[in-house]
Enzyme design. Structure first.
Site, mmCIF file in Angstrom:
data_model
loop_
_atom_site.group_PDB
_atom_site.id
_atom_site.type_symbol
_atom_site.label_atom_id
_atom_site.label_comp_id
_atom_site.label_asym_id
_atom_site.label_seq_id
_atom_site.Cartn_x
_atom_site.Cartn_y
_atom_site.Cartn_z
ATOM 1 N N SER A 30 59.144 4.824 33.766
ATOM 2 C CA SER A 30 60.171 5.766 34.205
ATOM 3 C C SER A 30 60.571 6.699 33.065
ATOM 4 C CB SER A 30 61.390 5.007 34.731
ATOM 5 O OG SER A 30 61.898 4.152 33.726
ATOM 6 N N ILE A 43 55.826 -6.645 28.205
ATOM 7 C CA ILE A 43 55.868 -7.903 27.466
ATOM 8 C C ILE A 43 54.958 -8.928 28.117
ATOM 9 C CG2 ILE A 43 58.234 -7.504 26.679
ATOM 10 C CD1 ILE A 43 58.744 -9.808 29.049
ATOM 11 N N ARG A 66 63.007 -0.790 37.517
ATOM 12 C CA ARG A 66 63.910 0.137 38.187
ATOM 13 C C ARG A 66 63.546 0.405 39.641
ATOM 14 N NH1 ARG A 66 63.758 0.693 33.049
ATOM 15 N NH2 ARG A 66 65.754 0.585 31.966
ATOM 16 N N ILE A 123 48.816 3.827 40.438
ATOM 17 C CA ILE A 123 48.131 3.766 39.141
ATOM 18 C C ILE A 123 46.744 3.134 39.257
ATOM 19 C CG2 ILE A 123 48.205 2.621 36.873
ATOM 20 C CD1 ILE A 123 51.348 2.996 37.166
ATOM 21 N N HIS A 178 58.343 -3.580 22.826
ATOM 22 C CA HIS A 178 59.423 -4.462 23.281
ATOM 23 C C HIS A 178 59.053 -5.935 23.157
ATOM 24 C CE1 HIS A 178 61.174 -0.873 25.778
ATOM 25 N NE2 HIS A 178 61.421 -0.781 24.491
HETATM 26 P P1 OAD Z 1 60.517 1.040 35.013
HETATM 27 O O1 OAD Z 1 60.694 -0.002 36.065
HETATM 28 O O2 OAD Z 1 61.714 1.739 34.531
HETATM 29 O O3 OAD Z 1 59.506 2.154 35.526
HETATM 30 C C1 OAD Z 1 58.299 1.801 36.131
HETATM 31 C C2 OAD Z 1 57.779 3.022 36.848
HETATM 32 O O4 OAD Z 1 56.510 2.702 37.404
HETATM 33 C C3 OAD Z 1 58.682 3.460 38.006
HETATM 34 O O5 OAD Z 1 58.921 4.848 37.895
HETATM 35 C C4 OAD Z 1 57.854 3.119 39.264
HETATM 36 O O6 OAD Z 1 58.036 4.068 40.294
HETATM 37 C C5 OAD Z 1 56.446 3.202 38.730
HETATM 38 N N1 OAD Z 1 55.464 2.340 39.434
HETATM 39 C C6 OAD Z 1 55.568 1.035 39.744
HETATM 40 N N2 OAD Z 1 54.426 0.584 40.300
HETATM 41 C C7 OAD Z 1 53.577 1.652 40.381
HETATM 42 C C8 OAD Z 1 52.242 1.832 40.859
HETATM 43 N N3 OAD Z 1 51.529 0.826 41.376
HETATM 44 N N4 OAD Z 1 51.693 3.081 40.775
HETATM 45 C C9 OAD Z 1 52.414 4.109 40.241
HETATM 46 N N5 OAD Z 1 53.661 3.987 39.764
HETATM 47 C C10 OAD Z 1 54.238 2.771 39.816
HETATM 48 O O7 OAD Z 1 59.697 0.343 33.814
HETATM 49 P P2 OAD Z 1 59.540 0.848 32.302
HETATM 50 O O8 OAD Z 1 59.531 2.327 32.208
HETATM 51 O O9 OAD Z 1 58.413 0.101 31.736
HETATM 52 O O10 OAD Z 1 62.922 -2.766 28.292
HETATM 53 O O11 OAD Z 1 60.891 0.309 31.674
HETATM 54 C C11 OAD Z 1 61.163 0.556 30.339
HETATM 55 C C12 OAD Z 1 61.970 -0.557 29.738
HETATM 56 O O12 OAD Z 1 63.158 -0.783 30.500
HETATM 57 C C13 OAD Z 1 61.301 -1.910 29.767
HETATM 58 O O13 OAD Z 1 60.366 -2.076 28.728
HETATM 59 C C14 OAD Z 1 62.447 -2.850 29.634
HETATM 60 C C15 OAD Z 1 63.397 -2.207 30.610
HETATM 61 O O14 OAD Z 1 64.708 -2.462 30.406
HETATM 62 C C16 OAD Z 1 63.534 -3.818 27.704
HETATM 63 O O15 OAD Z 1 63.658 -4.869 28.278
HETATM 64 C C17 OAD Z 1 64.009 -3.565 26.312
#
Ligand code: OAD
Ligand code: ZN
Length: 245
Positions: A194, A101, A34, A236, A119
């Site tokens: 997120s 994944i 995202r 992180i 997932h």
């Molecule tokens: P997202 O991309 O939704 O969220 C990742 C979060 O990590 C975001 O809020 C970023 O701001 C934050 N972020 C990225 N890099 C960072 C860093 N170095 N330090 C601190 N924060 C950081 O990813 P997920 O929540 O994992 O599902 O997404 C959930 C699911 O949505 C995934 O598993 C996937 C997707 O659609 C499926 O494919 C079923």
């Protein structure tokens, strides 16, 4: 001093569960979903029904998958992964529930039985009819030669990356294990997610309901921040690095 507070909470806890999202892997070169420049923002995801019913979409799904695989294949665990591996090795952390994944918790040395993949895993494929595991290298070779989506070498069924698509049933065993770990921990660390995709994002609240402390580590706000005992907003890797040794 927020970081010291995290250290204190970990120190005081005896049964830690970590819950990770794509943000823990961005420093490894794996894009999250995202953020602004995510390749995932360029396409509408192919949901499970479309993958099953439309052969052209299935081929498109494999093309996208192979395009991203070169990134996944190169990726090495980051500081967050190693910090969590250390918490598991010391016996402090019981489980890592992950939405990722990318196989990087495994590569960082966490035993398979401590990893709960909600997932699935993108480093191999399975036959949706008989469950047989297929290696991506074999599938890719055939796909590049024929352009046709792979079929199972045993039964001819549809073969799909061992990941969970939107519209696909959640893996039952992983869901059961994640539930058990969440209700039985005293500290739940939600890292790099997120927290908008359900049912995965239900586990932080479930742990909270069962009296665990909740810590959220993420670069931007999440909808669950108001439930957390501690919110650490920042990078992180920087935040977790002190726990890696
Ligand atoms: P997202 O991309 O939704 O969220 C990742 C979060 O990590 C975001 O809020 C970023 O701001 C934050 N972020 C990225 N890099 C960072 C860093 N170095 N330090 C601190 N924060 C950081 O990813 P997920 O929540 O994992 O599902 O997404 C959930 C699911 O949505 C995934 O598993 C996937 C997707 O659609 C499926 O494919 C079923
Ligand atoms: Zn099969």
């Amino acid at each position: 001093e927020a970081r010291a507070a995290l250290g204190d909470l970990i120190e005081a806890a005896s049964r830690v569960v970590a819950f990770t999202g794509a943000g823990i892997s961005t420093e490894c070169g794996v894009p999250d979903f995202r953020s602004k420049d995510s390749p995932w923002m360029r396409f509408k995801p192919i949901d499970f029904d479309l993958f099953m019913s439309d052969v052209l979409m299935r081929e498109e799904g494999w093309r996208r998958k192979f395009a991203l695989d070169d990134i996944y294949a190169m990726a090495q665990p980051g500081r967050g992964h190693y910090a969590l591996a250390n918490l598991v090795a010391s016996g402090k952390a019981r489980a890592i529930i992950t939405q990722n994944i990318d196989n990087l918790h495994q590569t960082s040395g966490v035993p398979e039985e401590r990893i709960i993949e909600l997932h699935g895993n993108g480093s191999y494929a399975t036959c949706l009819a008989c469950g047989l595991r297929h290696e991506l290298a074999d599938i890719r070779r055939d796909f590049e030669a024929t352009g046709a989506a792979p079929a199972c070498v045993e039964c001819g069924g549809a073969v799909k990356s061992a990941t969970i698509s939107f519209g696909q049933a959640m893996p039952e065993n992983a869901m059961r294990r994640a539930h058990a770990a969440s209700i039985d921990c005293d500290l739940f660390l939600a890292i790099g997610s997120s927290l908008v995709v359900y049912p995965a994002a239900s586990f932080p609240s479930l742990a909270r309901l069962h009296k665990a402390r909740l810590v959220i580590v993420n670069g931007e706000p999440t909808p669950l921040d108001s439930e957390a005992d501690l919110v650490l907003r920042g990078d992180i890797g920087d935040i977790l690095e002190p726990f890696a040794a």
